[in-house]
Design an enzyme around this catalytic site. Structure first.
Site, PDB file in Angstrom:
ATOM      1  N   GLY A   7       8.394  13.998  15.955  1.00 22.84           N
ATOM      2  CA  GLY A   7       8.708  12.753  14.939  1.00 22.84           C
ATOM      3  C   GLY A   7      10.049  13.053  14.524  1.00 22.84           C
ATOM      4  CB  ALA A   8      13.303  13.639  14.823  1.00 23.16           C
ATOM      5  N   GLY A  11      10.764   7.969   9.783  1.00 19.52           N
ATOM      6  CA  GLY A  11      10.366   8.358   8.568  1.00 19.52           C
ATOM      7  C   GLY A  11      10.702   9.610   7.915  1.00 19.52           C
ATOM      8  CB  ILE A  12       9.057  12.387   6.640  1.00 23.77           C
ATOM      9  CG1 ILE A  12       9.044  11.629   5.371  1.00 23.77           C
ATOM     10  CG2 ILE A  12      10.096  13.534   5.960  1.00 23.77           C
ATOM     11  CD1 ILE A  12       7.490  12.344   5.046  1.00 23.77           C
ATOM     12  N   GLY A  13      10.479  12.100   9.183  1.00 25.62           N
ATOM     13  CA  GLY A  13      11.361  13.298  10.628  1.00 25.62           C
ATOM     14  C   GLY A  13      12.849  12.813  10.727  1.00 25.62           C
ATOM     15  CB  SER A 136      -0.904  15.468   3.623  1.00 19.80           C
ATOM     16  OG  SER A 136      -1.225  14.760   2.573  1.00 19.80           O
ATOM     17  CE1 TYR A 160      -1.585  11.652   7.573  1.00 19.42           C
ATOM     18  CE2 TYR A 160      -2.861  11.762   5.960  1.00 19.42           C
ATOM     19  CZ  TYR A 160      -1.756  11.541   6.321  1.00 19.42           C
ATOM     20  OH  TYR A 160      -0.536  12.177   6.283  1.00 19.42           O
TER      21      TYR A 160
HETATM   22  N1  LIG Z   1       4.541   9.415   4.442  1.00 26.18           N
HETATM   23  C1  LIG Z   1       4.131   9.860   3.487  1.00 26.18           C
HETATM   24  O1  LIG Z   1       3.749   9.391   2.551  1.00 26.18           O
HETATM   25  C2  LIG Z   1       3.247  11.379   3.723  1.00 26.18           C
HETATM   26  C3  LIG Z   1       2.219  11.977   3.063  1.00 26.18           C
HETATM   27  C4  LIG Z   1       2.073  13.197   3.489  1.00 26.18           C
HETATM   28  C5  LIG Z   1       2.874  14.091   4.351  1.00 26.18           C
HETATM   29  N2  LIG Z   1       3.071  13.241   5.222  1.00 26.18           N
HETATM   30  C6  LIG Z   1       2.979  13.514   6.680  1.00 26.18           C
HETATM   31  O2  LIG Z   1       4.956  13.707   6.942  1.00 26.18           O
HETATM   32  C7  LIG Z   1       4.928  13.547   8.708  1.00 26.18           C
HETATM   33  C8  LIG Z   1       5.837  12.411   9.190  1.00 26.18           C
HETATM   34  O3  LIG Z   1       5.001  11.519   9.478  1.00 26.18           O
HETATM   35  P1  LIG Z   1       6.103   9.535   8.376  1.00 26.18           P
HETATM   36  O4  LIG Z   1       5.281   9.372   6.858  1.00 26.18           O
HETATM   37  O5  LIG Z   1       7.157  10.005   8.330  1.00 26.18           O
HETATM   38  O6  LIG Z   1       5.731   9.050   9.359  1.00 26.18           O
HETATM   39  P2  LIG Z   1       5.838   8.210  10.216  1.00 26.18           P
HETATM   40  O7  LIG Z   1       7.179   7.090   9.547  1.00 26.18           O
HETATM   41  O8  LIG Z   1       4.801   6.946  11.151  1.00 26.18           O
HETATM   42  O9  LIG Z   1       6.871   8.623  11.221  1.00 26.18           O
HETATM   43  C9  LIG Z   1       6.110   9.607  12.137  1.00 26.18           C
HETATM   44  C10 LIG Z   1       6.237  10.421  13.157  1.00 26.18           C
HETATM   45  O10 LIG Z   1       5.818  11.137  14.036  1.00 26.18           O
HETATM   46  C11 LIG Z   1       6.341  10.588  15.786  1.00 26.18           C
HETATM   47  N3  LIG Z   1       4.564   9.946  16.525  1.00 26.18           N
HETATM   48  C12 LIG Z   1       3.488   9.524  16.190  1.00 26.18           C
HETATM   49  N4  LIG Z   1       2.688   9.303  17.317  1.00 26.18           N
HETATM   50  C13 LIG Z   1       3.032  10.589  18.207  1.00 26.18           C
HETATM   51  C14 LIG Z   1       3.234  11.070  19.155  1.00 26.18           C
HETATM   52  N5  LIG Z   1       1.812  10.402  19.821  1.00 26.18           N
HETATM   53  N6  LIG Z   1       3.536  11.477  20.281  1.00 26.18           N
HETATM   54  C15 LIG Z   1       4.608  11.479  19.680  1.00 26.18           C
HETATM   55  N7  LIG Z   1       5.536  12.021  18.136  1.00 26.18           N
HETATM   56  C16 LIG Z   1       4.183  11.179  17.834  1.00 26.18           C
HETATM   57  C17 LIG Z   1       6.556   8.751  15.309  1.00 26.18           C
HETATM   58  O11 LIG Z   1       7.361   8.580  16.481  1.00 26.18           O
HETATM   59  P3  LIG Z   1       7.437   7.202  17.050  1.00 26.18           P
HETATM   60  O12 LIG Z   1       8.632   6.427  15.826  1.00 26.18           O
HETATM   61  O13 LIG Z   1       7.819   6.621  18.411  1.00 26.18           O
HETATM   62  O14 LIG Z   1       6.595   5.893  15.756  1.00 26.18           O
HETATM   63  C18 LIG Z   1       7.438   9.549  14.066  1.00 26.18           C
HETATM   64  O15 LIG Z   1       8.897   9.813  14.984  1.00 26.18           O
HETATM   65  C19 LIG Z   1       3.404  13.519   8.889  1.00 26.18           C
HETATM   66  O16 LIG Z   1       2.464  14.339   9.543  1.00 26.18           O
HETATM   67  C20 LIG Z   1       2.873  12.809   8.230  1.00 26.18           C
HETATM   68  O17 LIG Z   1       0.906  13.142   8.010  1.00 26.18           O
HETATM   69  C21 LIG Z   1       3.461  11.662   5.120  1.00 26.18           C
END
Ligand SMILES: NC(=O)c1ccc[n+]([C@@H]2O[C@H](COP(=O)([O-])OP(=O)(O)OC[C@H]3O[C@@H](n4cnc5c(N)ncnc54)[C@H](OP(=O)(O)O)[C@@H]3O)[C@@H](O)[C@H]2O)c1
Length: 267
Positions: A7-8, A11-13, A136, A160
């Site tokens: 998931g790079a 967002g965070i990745g 999380s 979630y």
């Molecule tokens: N943001 C927060 O406040 C928060 C808080 C707690 C935990 N987290 C955790 O942090 C992690 C990163 O999340 P984020 O907030 O950075 O969200 P994000 O910006 O939506 O990024 C999510 C990443 O996962 C990829 N992804 C989603 N569905 C997928 C699939 N079916 N197959 C392969 N890749 C997939 C996305 O790909 P695309 O770019 O193609 O969509 C994107 O690269 C997650 O595990 C989330 O639960 C986030």
């Protein structure tokens, strides 16, 4: 170090990948879409021209795609020093993965469980390695094994939180499985960060991507991340996870069910 991050592409990745490239690490970046993955590679190289990056594509809602990606990686014969299981989704509505599992559980937990175990022989071959699971602070306080697939109804927030509890249960059980190896396994909360998960799920803004990547980068690169294992981190510090995460029976049962669901025979 060689670092694989799921998931790079957003967002965070994506931010974590950028910061690790800035520190000189070799990156294997994963995304579900080839174009977004190569765009991410180009974006990082535009900022860090010396970056060494290879891209991998798999839709994590399909276990066969996860297997294909792992096989592709194993075929390359490269090593992994750090695996960061970061990809995640928040699914507003009930939907199922290609394999018939509820999508949040399938993507956030099962795909990463499967990927990690498929890559484990390679990870074990390193003198020391790290596995980092992005969970999380929003972890369910209980786990209902009769409702992993939303058999009793669907609530997006519960799904979630359940998947995030699974990330921590997996972390704790994997630590025990690897107690004979010099591999550290930790889980973390990145904070409340402005990404599309946060916007679509909670409709709010949050902290910067830099602060969201901080604990992943810390666990991937610090001395502590190479020594401390079996912990849950927030803000680069060990924290208490949900009480349900420490219950051995939950850890064992999730492990067994996940093996069955992914039809993974470890013998
Ligand atoms: N943001 C927060 O406040 C928060 C808080 C707690 C935990 N987290 C955790 O942090 C992690 C990163 O999340 P984020 O907030 O950075 O969200 P994000 O910006 O939506 O990024 C999510 C990443 O996962 C990829 N992804 C989603 N569905 C997928 C699939 N079916 N197959 C392969 N890749 C997939 C996305 O790909 P695309 O770019 O193609 O969509 C994107 O690269 C997650 O595990 C989330 O639960 C986030």
């Amino acid at each position: 170090m060689n670092i694989f991050i799921t998931g790079a592409t957003d967002g965070i990745g994506k931010q974590t990948a950028l910061e690790l490239a800035q520190k000189g690490h070799v990156l294997f970046i994963h995304g579900k879409n080839s174009k977004r993955t190569s765009d991410t590679k180009n974006w990082i190289i535009s900022k860090v021209p010396s970056a060494i990056i290879e891209t991998f594509k798999a839709d994590l809602s399909s276990l066969s795609e996860v297997k294909q990606m792992a096989d592709e990686f194993l075929f390359l014969g490269k090593s992994i020093d750090v695996l960061i299981n970061n990809a995640g989704v928040f699914e507003k509505h009930l939907a199922y993965s290609a394999d018939g599992f509820e999508r949040t559980f399938a993507i956030n937990h099962l795909a990463h469980f499967y990927l990690t175990l498929l890559l484990l022989p390679l990870i074990k071959s390193q003198p020391s390695a790290r596995i980092i699971n992005v969970a999380s602070s929003a972890q369910a306080s209980t786990i209902d094994f009769e409702n992993l697939n939303a058999e009793k109804g669907y609530n997006a927030y519960y799904a979630y939180e359940l998947s995030k509890l699974c990330n921590v249960l997996f972390t704790f059980k994997l630590t025990k499985e690897l107690s004979e190896n010099s591999i550290t396994v930790n889980a973390l909360d990145p904070g409340v960060i402005s990404t599309k998960i946060l916007h679509s799920g909670w409709g709010i803004g949050g902290g910067s991507l830099h602060s969201g990547a901080a604990t992943s980068v810390f666990l991937a690169t610090s001395l502590e991340g190479g020594q401390s294992t079996g912990h849950y981190y927030e803000n680069k510090q060990q924290y208490q996870a949900s009480r349900a995460a420490y219950i051995k029976e939950n850890q064992e049962k999730l492990w067994k069910i996940s093996l069955e669901m992914s039809s993974l025979n470890l013998t």
